[in-house]
Design a protein around this motif. Structure first.
Motif, PDB file in Angstrom:
ATOM      1  N   ILE A 156       0.834  -1.197   0.000  1.00  0.00           N
ATOM      2  CA  ILE A 156       0.000   0.000   0.000  1.00  0.00           C
ATOM      3  C   ILE A 156       0.873   1.252   0.000  1.00  0.00           C
ATOM      4  N   VAL A 157       0.255   2.385  -0.311  1.00  0.00           N
ATOM      5  CA  VAL A 157       0.985   3.639  -0.494  1.00  0.00           C
ATOM      6  C   VAL A 157       1.811   4.010   0.732  1.00  0.00           C
ATOM      7  N   SER A 158       1.202   3.969   1.912  1.00  0.00           N
ATOM      8  CA  SER A 158       1.917   4.410   3.107  1.00  0.00           C
ATOM      9  C   SER A 158       3.140   3.550   3.369  1.00  0.00           C
ATOM     10  N   HIS A 159       3.029   2.248   3.161  1.00  0.00           N
ATOM     11  CA  HIS A 159       4.174   1.362   3.379  1.00  0.00           C
ATOM     12  C   HIS A 159       5.290   1.701   2.394  1.00  0.00           C
ATOM     13  N   ARG A 160       4.924   1.866   1.114  1.00  0.00           N
ATOM     14  CA  ARG A 160       5.921   2.208   0.099  1.00  0.00           C
ATOM     15  C   ARG A 160       6.636   3.510   0.433  1.00  0.00           C
ATOM     16  N   LEU A 161       5.852   4.536   0.771  1.00  0.00           N
ATOM     17  CA  LEU A 161       6.446   5.849   1.004  1.00  0.00           C
ATOM     18  C   LEU A 161       7.229   5.908   2.311  1.00  0.00           C
ATOM     19  N   MET A 162       6.792   5.196   3.330  1.00  0.00           N
ATOM     20  CA  MET A 162       7.543   5.203   4.585  1.00  0.00           C
ATOM     21  C   MET A 162       8.897   4.530   4.417  1.00  0.00           C
ATOM     22  N   LEU A 163       8.953   3.478   3.599  1.00  0.00           N
ATOM     23  CA  LEU A 163      10.232   2.824   3.330  1.00  0.00           C
ATOM     24  C   LEU A 163      11.106   3.700   2.441  1.00  0.00           C
ATOM     25  N   ARG A 164      10.539   4.239   1.383  1.00  0.00           N
ATOM     26  CA  ARG A 164      11.324   5.058   0.446  1.00  0.00           C
ATOM     27  C   ARG A 164      11.831   6.340   1.110  1.00  0.00           C
ATOM     28  N   ALA A 165      11.024   6.933   2.001  1.00  0.00           N
ATOM     29  CA  ALA A 165      11.409   8.179   2.661  1.00  0.00           C
ATOM     30  C   ALA A 165      12.301   7.953   3.879  1.00  0.00           C
ATOM     31  N   GLY A 166      12.675   6.718   4.136  1.00  0.00           N
ATOM     32  CA  GLY A 166      13.579   6.438   5.252  1.00  0.00           C
ATOM     33  C   GLY A 166      12.960   6.689   6.604  1.00  0.00           C
ATOM     34  N   MET A 167      11.651   6.453   6.726  1.00  0.00           N
ATOM     35  CA  MET A 167      10.974   6.668   8.002  1.00  0.00           C
ATOM     36  C   MET A 167      11.076   5.463   8.920  1.00  0.00           C
ATOM     37  N   VAL A 168      11.043   4.261   8.340  1.00  0.00           N
ATOM     38  CA  VAL A 168      11.075   3.028   9.130  1.00  0.00           C
ATOM     39  C   VAL A 168      11.973   2.003   8.455  1.00  0.00           C
ATOM     40  N   ARG A 169      12.363   1.018   9.238  1.00  0.00           N
ATOM     41  CA  ARG A 169      13.143  -0.113   8.746  1.00  0.00           C
ATOM     42  C   ARG A 169      12.537  -1.381   9.315  1.00  0.00           C
ATOM     43  N   GLN A 170      12.142  -2.325   8.450  1.00  0.00           N
ATOM     44  CA  GLN A 170      11.562  -3.570   8.935  1.00  0.00           C
ATOM     45  C   GLN A 170      12.655  -4.460   9.502  1.00  0.00           C
ATOM     46  N   GLN A 171      12.434  -4.934  10.750  1.00  0.00           N
ATOM     47  CA  GLN A 171      13.392  -5.817  11.405  1.00  0.00           C
ATOM     48  C   GLN A 171      12.993  -7.277  11.304  1.00  0.00           C
ATOM     49  N   SER A 172      11.689  -7.532  11.343  1.00  0.00           N
ATOM     50  CA  SER A 172      11.142  -8.864  11.099  1.00  0.00           C
ATOM     51  C   SER A 172       9.669  -8.663  10.767  1.00  0.00           C
ATOM     52  N   ALA A 173       8.948  -9.740  10.538  1.00  0.00           N
ATOM     53  CA  ALA A 173       7.549  -9.614  10.110  1.00  0.00           C
ATOM     54  C   ALA A 173       6.735  -8.811  11.113  1.00  0.00           C
ATOM     55  N   GLY A 174       6.242  -7.650  10.673  1.00  0.00           N
ATOM     56  CA  GLY A 174       5.387  -6.825  11.517  1.00  0.00           C
ATOM     57  C   GLY A 174       6.098  -6.081  12.627  1.00  0.00           C
ATOM     58  N   ILE A 175       7.428  -5.985  12.578  1.00  0.00           N
ATOM     59  CA  ILE A 175       8.200  -5.286  13.607  1.00  0.00           C
ATOM     60  C   ILE A 175       9.154  -4.314  12.923  1.00  0.00           C
ATOM     61  N   TYR A 176       9.089  -3.046  13.335  1.00  0.00           N
ATOM     62  CA  TYR A 176       9.826  -1.984  12.644  1.00  0.00           C
ATOM     63  C   TYR A 176      10.639  -1.133  13.611  1.00  0.00           C
ATOM     64  N   SER A 177      11.800  -0.684  13.126  1.00  0.00           N
ATOM     65  CA  SER A 177      12.531   0.400  13.776  1.00  0.00           C
ATOM     66  C   SER A 177      12.044   1.713  13.172  1.00  0.00           C
ATOM     67  N   TRP A 178      11.917   2.715  14.016  1.00  0.00           N
ATOM     68  CA  TRP A 178      11.534   4.045  13.549  1.00  0.00           C
ATOM     69  C   TRP A 178      12.797   4.886  13.427  1.00  0.00           C
ATOM     70  N   LEU A 179      13.087   5.318  12.204  1.00  0.00           N
ATOM     71  CA  LEU A 179      14.276   6.107  11.910  1.00  0.00           C
ATOM     72  C   LEU A 179      13.979   7.592  12.142  1.00  0.00           C
ATOM     73  N   PRO A 180      15.006   8.481  12.112  1.00  0.00           N
ATOM     74  CA  PRO A 180      14.797   9.867  12.538  1.00  0.00           C
ATOM     75  C   PRO A 180      13.590  10.572  11.938  1.00  0.00           C
ATOM     76  N   LEU A 181      13.399  10.500  10.621  1.00  0.00           N
ATOM     77  CA  LEU A 181      12.269  11.213  10.018  1.00  0.00           C
ATOM     78  C   LEU A 181      10.946  10.684  10.555  1.00  0.00           C
ATOM     79  N   GLY A 182      10.809   9.357  10.621  1.00  0.00           N
ATOM     80  CA  GLY A 182       9.581   8.766  11.133  1.00  0.00           C
ATOM     81  C   GLY A 182       9.360   9.068  12.596  1.00  0.00           C
ATOM     82  N   LYS A 183      10.439   9.047  13.387  1.00  0.00           N
ATOM     83  CA  LYS A 183      10.316   9.305  14.826  1.00  0.00           C
ATOM     84  C   LYS A 183       9.867  10.736  15.089  1.00  0.00           C
ATOM     85  N   ILE A 184      10.326  11.687  14.277  1.00  0.00           N
ATOM     86  CA  ILE A 184       9.894  13.075  14.459  1.00  0.00           C
ATOM     87  C   ILE A 184       8.391  13.191  14.249  1.00  0.00           C
ATOM     88  N   VAL A 185       7.879  12.570  13.168  1.00  0.00           N
ATOM     89  CA  VAL A 185       6.440  12.618  12.905  1.00  0.00           C
ATOM     90  C   VAL A 185       5.673  11.920  14.019  1.00  0.00           C
TER      91      VAL A 185
END
Length: 441
Positions: A20-49
């Motif tokens: 979906i759009v939000s998943h694509r854009l959050m990955l492309r914009a460097g907001m999150v990083r998937q660590q395993s299925a359904g578990i994500y690290s929040w990177l600086p841009l995502g953490k600010i939001v």
């Protein structure tokens, strides 16, 4: 923040797993990083939001009279056995044992624990009403986590819990949270429609989901178009005016609105055809009144004015901030990237130096960077040597609402270009005018 110092790991290609759009854009914009299925690290841009979303939630919860606490993520199984939910909850609950072989669990919700806290300290009706809330990580072992942080296994949740002497008081608490949710979502730039909902495993007999309309929404919803024009009450409302709260709730629940699960086709067809709206929607909040479902088996009682013990009535109120970040993107984006509403944007202004090393460009950008920062607005200054197209693409992708662009030609004339990310409009103004627009406190 200078872009040369900011950790922003952009992706040129969209990962295949992003549906979906939000998943694509959050990955492309460097907001999150998937660590395993359904578990994500929040990177600086995502953490600010995420922090900005949480800040609005905090402000509106406290304005409505809720008290912030913080409960642990790991809970003893005995509390859940006491309420009767331990064996009933299902495989979504992550059950674990500590080194002493005591049964524990990673909390999917906190009704049991907050009830235990309440019964340990509150003895009298004079201490009511009471609402306790926190923003805390939860874990639900989804059989098929998907859609990025929209349906993940680990997620951040704002959960609030109200305690009242009786049903009348509990419904007044429900009304306060209902109105608080209207204000919370409107402050984020969202039009959230309250829809009567199934209470599910939480229990009780009164529940509403707050739904935002989005083409990629997971649910089919049906409502009266009147909701598109309704505005949340302003900041000056009195949350303790029970009649006013009840009226607002009545106003926002009178027009027809239902998810597919609760849809009544005959009631929907009673609306004039031109006023009907069938669309996709995303749940961004859910509130429940469930009476004594937990307080009864867990013996949460207070002494009433009659000297007798009374089992308290409870409600719970949830918002998922991590899910909400994705929902906002689903509602606000275009083919170039995210279009953040200003209240939740990671930066208010993207300052673009088209030619670092050019004296006029450097001088103007430094002046603007200091002025905008001094005003309290967040600014991301692109001081890199990247080519012009890459600079523009980056700021469009990450969705900064305003771009202030200093190129050699305009800088030589003491001017900059301003671009509005929402509608794409551009305007050339003097540096002084740009400072007055973005640098005024």
């Amino acid at each position: 923040m200078r872009l040369s110092k900011f950790f922003l790991p952009l992706l040129k290609e969209t990962p295949k797993e992003a549906e979906i759009v939000s998943h694509r854009l959050m990955l492309r914009a460097g907001m999150v990083r998937q660590q395993s299925a359904g578990i994500y690290s929040w990177l600086p841009l995502g953490k600010i939001v995420l922090d900005k979303v949480c800040a609005i939630i905090h402000e509106e919860q406290k304005r409505a009279g809720a008290n912030e606490i913080l409960m642990p993520t790991i809970q003893p199984a005995d509390l859940w056995r006491e309420s009767g939910r331990y064996d009933d909850y299902g495989k979504e609950m992550l059950r674990i044992q500590d080194r002493h072989e005591r049964d524990m669990l990673f909390g999917p919700t906190n009704e049991e624990m907050v009830t235990e806290i309440f019964r340990s300290y509150v003895r009298s009706y004079k201490d009511l009403p009471l609402n306790l809330y926190h923003i805390q990580w939860k874990f639900r072992d989804e059989v098929r986590p998907r859609f990025g942080v929209m349906r993940s296994r680990e997620f951040l949740m704002k959960d609030a819990y109200s305690f009242d002497m009786n049903q009348e008081g509990a419904r007044a608490a429900y009304h306060r949270m209902f109105v608080s949710y209207l204000r919370t979502f409107e402050r984020m730039g969202l039009k959230a429609i309250p829809m009567r909902a199934d209470t599910g495993p939480i229990g009780g007999d009164l529940s509403h989901e707050f739904i935002i309309l989005a083409d990629t929404g997971e649910s089919q919803v049906f409502c009266d178009k009147a909701y598109l024009e309704m505005q949340a009450p302003d900041e000056g409302i009195d949350y303790w005016d029970e009649a006013a709260m009840a009226k607002i709730v009545k106003d926002f629940t009178t027009p027809y609105a239902a998810t597919d699960e609760m849809h009544d086709e005959s009631a929907y067809e009673a609306i004039g055809e031109k006023d009907r709206l069938s669309a996709r929607g995303i749940e961004v909040g859910h509130i429940f009144y469930f009476g004594t479902k937990y307080s009864d088996p867990m013996n949460a009682k207070v002494q009433g004015p009659d000297g007798q013990e009374h089992t308290v009535h409870m409600g719970s109120y949830g918002i998922g901030p991590t899910r909400l970040v994705a929902a906002i993107i689903e509602a606000f984006h275009d083919e170039d990237g995210i279009k953040w509403p200003e209240p939740v944007a990671p930066f208010h202004v993207g300052l673009i130096n088209m030619k670092p090393g050019d004296g006029a460009c450097d001088e103007i950008c430094e002046k603007l960077y200091k002025a905008i920062g001094a005003s309290g607005r967040d600014v991301l200054y692109d001081d890199t040597d990247n080519r012009a197209g890459a600079k523009f693409a980056t700021f469009d992708l990450i969705g900064v609402p305003w771009q202030v662009i200093a190129g050699p030609r305009s800088a030589a004339e003491g001017k900059v270009e301003i671009k509005n990310r929402a509608d794409g409009s551009r305007d050339t103004v003097s540096v002084e005018e740009a400072i007055n627009r973005f640098g005024a406190a």
